[in-house]
Design a protein around this motif. Sequence first.
Motif, PDB file in Angstrom:
ATOM      1  N   SER A  42       1.140  -1.243  -0.135  1.00 57.96           N
ATOM      2  CA  SER A  42      -0.035   0.281   0.013  1.00 57.96           C
ATOM      3  C   SER A  42       0.699   1.921   0.220  1.00 57.96           C
ATOM      4  O   SER A  42       2.351   1.314   0.887  1.00 57.96           O
ATOM      5  CB  SER A  42      -1.357  -0.470   1.238  1.00 57.96           C
ATOM      6  N   PHE A  43       0.148   3.077  -0.329  1.00 57.88           N
ATOM      7  CA  PHE A  43       1.224   3.521  -0.916  1.00 57.88           C
ATOM      8  C   PHE A  43       0.013   4.902  -0.349  1.00 57.88           C
ATOM      9  O   PHE A  43      -1.113   4.357  -1.735  1.00 57.88           O
ATOM     10  CB  PHE A  43       1.517   3.972  -1.364  1.00 57.88           C
ATOM     11  N   THR A  44       0.276   5.682  -0.086  1.00 56.99           N
ATOM     12  CA  THR A  44      -0.468   7.343  -0.178  1.00 56.99           C
ATOM     13  C   THR A  44       0.085   7.592  -0.789  1.00 56.99           C
ATOM     14  O   THR A  44       0.949   9.242  -0.693  1.00 56.99           O
ATOM     15  CB  THR A  44      -1.510   7.219   0.609  1.00 56.99           C
ATOM     16  N   PRO A  45      -1.334   8.046  -2.666  1.00 57.52           N
ATOM     17  CA  PRO A  45      -0.389   9.898  -3.572  1.00 57.52           C
ATOM     18  C   PRO A  45      -0.603  10.605  -2.633  1.00 57.52           C
ATOM     19  O   PRO A  45      -1.285  10.843  -1.793  1.00 57.52           O
ATOM     20  CB  PRO A  45      -1.505   9.544  -4.072  1.00 57.52           C
TER      21      PRO A  45
ATOM     22  N   LYS B 118       8.765   4.162   6.560  1.00 53.85           N
ATOM     23  CA  LYS B 118       7.335   5.695   5.620  1.00 53.85           C
ATOM     24  C   LYS B 118       5.970   4.464   5.719  1.00 53.85           C
ATOM     25  O   LYS B 118       5.288   4.813   5.597  1.00 53.85           O
ATOM     26  CB  LYS B 118       8.244   5.311   4.268  1.00 53.85           C
ATOM     27  N   PHE B 119       6.029   2.878   4.448  1.00 54.41           N
ATOM     28  CA  PHE B 119       5.541   2.284   4.370  1.00 54.41           C
ATOM     29  C   PHE B 119       4.739   1.454   5.401  1.00 54.41           C
ATOM     30  O   PHE B 119       5.841   0.453   5.870  1.00 54.41           O
ATOM     31  CB  PHE B 119       5.452   2.350   2.794  1.00 54.41           C
ATOM     32  N   SER B 120       3.331   1.076   4.886  1.00 55.65           N
ATOM     33  CA  SER B 120       3.213  -0.094   5.552  1.00 55.65           C
ATOM     34  C   SER B 120       3.536  -1.688   5.115  1.00 55.65           C
ATOM     35  O   SER B 120       3.840  -1.342   3.815  1.00 55.65           O
ATOM     36  CB  SER B 120       1.703   0.172   5.495  1.00 55.65           C
ATOM     37  N   PRO B 121       3.882  -2.308   6.055  1.00 57.08           N
ATOM     38  CA  PRO B 121       4.767  -4.232   5.395  1.00 57.08           C
ATOM     39  C   PRO B 121       4.228  -4.791   4.349  1.00 57.08           C
ATOM     40  O   PRO B 121       2.721  -4.416   4.075  1.00 57.08           O
ATOM     41  CB  PRO B 121       4.409  -4.171   6.588  1.00 57.08           C
ATOM     42  N   ILE B 122       4.972  -5.535   3.490  1.00 56.64           N
ATOM     43  CA  ILE B 122       4.533  -5.894   2.418  1.00 56.64           C
ATOM     44  C   ILE B 122       3.845  -6.738   2.862  1.00 56.64           C
ATOM     45  O   ILE B 122       3.817  -7.720   3.878  1.00 56.64           O
ATOM     46  CB  ILE B 122       5.227  -6.702   1.550  1.00 56.64           C
ATOM     47  N   THR B 123       2.039  -7.272   1.996  1.00 62.86           N
ATOM     48  CA  THR B 123       1.856  -8.406   2.537  1.00 62.86           C
ATOM     49  C   THR B 123       1.053  -9.543   1.050  1.00 62.86           C
ATOM     50  O   THR B 123       1.765  -8.910  -0.083  1.00 62.86           O
ATOM     51  CB  THR B 123       0.118  -8.033   2.201  1.00 62.86           C
ATOM     52  N   PHE B 124       2.284 -10.736   1.020  1.00 63.62           N
ATOM     53  CA  PHE B 124       1.749 -11.917   0.859  1.00 63.62           C
ATOM     54  C   PHE B 124       0.346 -12.503   0.602  1.00 63.62           C
ATOM     55  O   PHE B 124       0.576 -12.845   1.206  1.00 63.62           O
ATOM     56  CB  PHE B 124       3.213 -13.525   0.750  1.00 63.62           C
TER      57      PHE B 124
ATOM     58  N   ASP C 255       6.986  -7.576   7.408  1.00 64.64           N
ATOM     59  CA  ASP C 255       7.932  -6.809   8.042  1.00 64.64           C
ATOM     60  C   ASP C 255       9.034  -6.527   6.837  1.00 64.64           C
ATOM     61  O   ASP C 255       9.727  -5.207   7.717  1.00 64.64           O
ATOM     62  CB  ASP C 255       8.509  -7.340   9.750  1.00 64.64           C
ATOM     63  N   LYS C 256       8.915  -6.154   5.472  1.00 67.35           N
ATOM     64  CA  LYS C 256       9.662  -5.355   4.966  1.00 67.35           C
ATOM     65  C   LYS C 256       8.299  -4.696   3.598  1.00 67.35           C
ATOM     66  O   LYS C 256       7.389  -4.562   4.379  1.00 67.35           O
ATOM     67  CB  LYS C 256      10.258  -6.487   3.379  1.00 67.35           C
TER      68      LYS C 256
END
Length: 192
Positions: free
Chosen positions: A56-59, A150-156, A176-177
């Motif tokens: 996720s990211f926020t433009p 800066k960004f939330s953790p990645i989801t697999f 946690d990456k």
Amino acid sequence: MPGNKNIIAGIVFFIIACIIVSFSGLSPMLFPAQEDHAPGKYGFGPLLNSFILKQSFTPEKEFLAGVDLLLLNNNNARGVDNVILITDSNYTVLASLKFSSDIITKSGFYPFKFKKKVKVIKGRKCYLVFYSVNGDQSNSIGMGMLTSKKFSPITFVPFQNNDVLNSLKIPAQPYDKSICFRTYESDFESFS
């Protein structure tokens, strides 16, 4: 008189620079709006066809022109097809790109520019979705990842029934990456 020469030279330089910028079609791809990477502090994970990476990211602006991804062709993968999606928070696809592992020749950031600017809602969460169509343990590219604040953790997310959008809705454990990426954003649709 010497002071006047400097002023005149400065004015001429400014006018020439303005002309160059106005005719060059200056691209937001030159200036990342957001980025998440730390030189030397990342690792690479294989991009396999059994799961989907969701970040996720926020433009920060109204339009998304493209993204850079930190990639590695760690096992000389050939003919592996990979897909990048940008979705909104409801998993509506806003943009998609397909590319082959053949373009990944070394470790580094690779630019992916969208055919046309993607209209996003400034301040609303979007997802960078990344998956491989046919990558496996012996033939895949690596995705740059790092521990991020800066960004939330990645989801697999497990890839189920060859249905990406429904697979994205399945609850999954965050890792946690985060993906090492840059976004290229603009407040103007015509600024390319």
